[in-house]
Design a protein around this motif. Structure first.
Motif, PDB file in Angstrom:
ATOM      1  N   ASP A   9       0.861  -1.187   0.000  1.00 18.04           N
ATOM      2  CA  ASP A   9       0.000   0.000   0.000  1.00 18.04           C
ATOM      3  C   ASP A   9       0.891   1.229   0.000  1.00 18.04           C
ATOM      4  N   ASP A  10       0.490   2.253  -0.739  1.00 16.24           N
ATOM      5  CA  ASP A  10       1.301   3.472  -0.788  1.00 16.24           C
ATOM      6  C   ASP A  10       0.968   4.454   0.328  1.00 16.24           C
ATOM      7  N   GLU A  11      -0.024   4.134   1.143  1.00 19.93           N
ATOM      8  CA  GLU A  11      -0.387   4.992   2.276  1.00 19.93           C
ATOM      9  C   GLU A  11       0.213   4.426   3.565  1.00 19.93           C
ATOM     10  N   ALA A  14      -2.228   2.977   6.125  1.00 16.33           N
ATOM     11  CA  ALA A  14      -2.811   1.701   5.701  1.00 16.33           C
ATOM     12  C   ALA A  14      -1.816   0.558   5.910  1.00 16.33           C
ATOM     13  N   SER A  35       5.582  -0.304  -0.643  1.00 15.03           N
ATOM     14  CA  SER A  35       4.758   0.858  -0.964  1.00 15.03           C
ATOM     15  C   SER A  35       4.453   1.043  -2.446  1.00 15.03           C
ATOM     16  N   ASP A  55      -3.237  -3.084  -2.114  1.00 13.53           N
ATOM     17  CA  ASP A  55      -4.003  -1.892  -2.466  1.00 13.53           C
ATOM     18  C   ASP A  55      -4.136  -1.835  -3.988  1.00 13.53           C
ATOM     19  N   MET A  58      -2.240   2.757  -6.750  1.00 16.29           N
ATOM     20  CA  MET A  58      -0.853   3.046  -6.400  1.00 16.29           C
ATOM     21  C   MET A  58      -0.155   3.635  -7.609  1.00 16.29           C
ATOM     22  N   THR A  84      -7.169  -4.645  -0.739  1.00 13.80           N
ATOM     23  CA  THR A  84      -7.517  -3.754   0.365  1.00 13.80           C
ATOM     24  C   THR A  84      -7.580  -2.351  -0.222  1.00 13.80           C
ATOM     25  N   THR A  85      -8.785  -1.865  -0.467  1.00 25.17           N
ATOM     26  CA  THR A  85      -8.916  -0.614  -1.209  1.00 25.17           C
ATOM     27  C   THR A  85     -10.125   0.187  -0.753  1.00 25.17           C
ATOM     28  N   LYS A 105     -11.855  -0.278   2.420  1.00 24.39           N
ATOM     29  CA  LYS A 105     -11.398   0.588   3.509  1.00 24.39           C
ATOM     30  C   LYS A 105     -12.521   1.552   3.869  1.00 24.39           C
TER      31      LYS A 105
END
Length: 153
Positions: A9-11, A14, A35, A55, A58, A84-85, A105
């Motif tokens: 995930d890039d967050e 998260a 990430s 995610d 990204m 997971t989005t 999410k």
């Protein structure tokens, strides 16, 4: 059965949540938290990964694109993917790449645990379907001079 997994995930928030949830589940071992999709593809190529918590949105390589690449390999030991989005519009595409689950999410621990259990069942089915028991008679068939020849192994 123990599953090696990665979180992508890039967050940062998260990733932190995914890592905390993974650490609470005894059959999951976190190999890496990454990430971006390109870095993740390198990791997957070099390591044994059973489950990917992934995610979709990204930079560089989206989660859907990464899943398509992995699905295109047609390997027996392809990792299970749990998306997971925050975006529900990709759900259909997620199932086209054989995702095990699709978490929207924000999701809680119970939803995550349910998805992890689905991934565990998926892995157990794959292992059981590929297992050869000691009493199994294994044979191969070859075509020789237009005839099928049975060869015991």
């Amino acid at each position: 059965m123990i599953l090696n997994c990665i979180a992508i995930d890039d967050e940062p928030t998260a990733i932190d949540l995914l890592c905390r949830f993974i650490q609470q589940i005894p059959f999951l071992i976190l190999g890496a938290s990454l990430s971006n999709g390109i870095e993740s593809l390198r990791y997957i190529n070099e390591n044994n990964v059973d489950v990917i918590f992934l995610d979709i949105q990204m930079p560089d390589l989206s989660g859907i694109e990464l899943a398509r690449i992995l699905k295109g390999r047609n390997t027996i030991n392809a990792p299970a993917i749990v998306f997971t989005t925050a975006f529900d519009q990709f759900a259909l595409e997620g199932y086209k790449v054989d995702a095990v689950d699709y978490l929207l999410k924000p999701f809680g621990y119970q939803e995550f645990l349910r998805a992890a259990n689905k991934a565990l069942k998926w892995a157990e089915l794959n292992v059981n379907s590929l297992s050869i028991k000691p009493n199994d008679k294994v044979v191969i068939y070859l075509k020789v001079n237009s005839q099928k020849v049975k060869i015991p192994c």
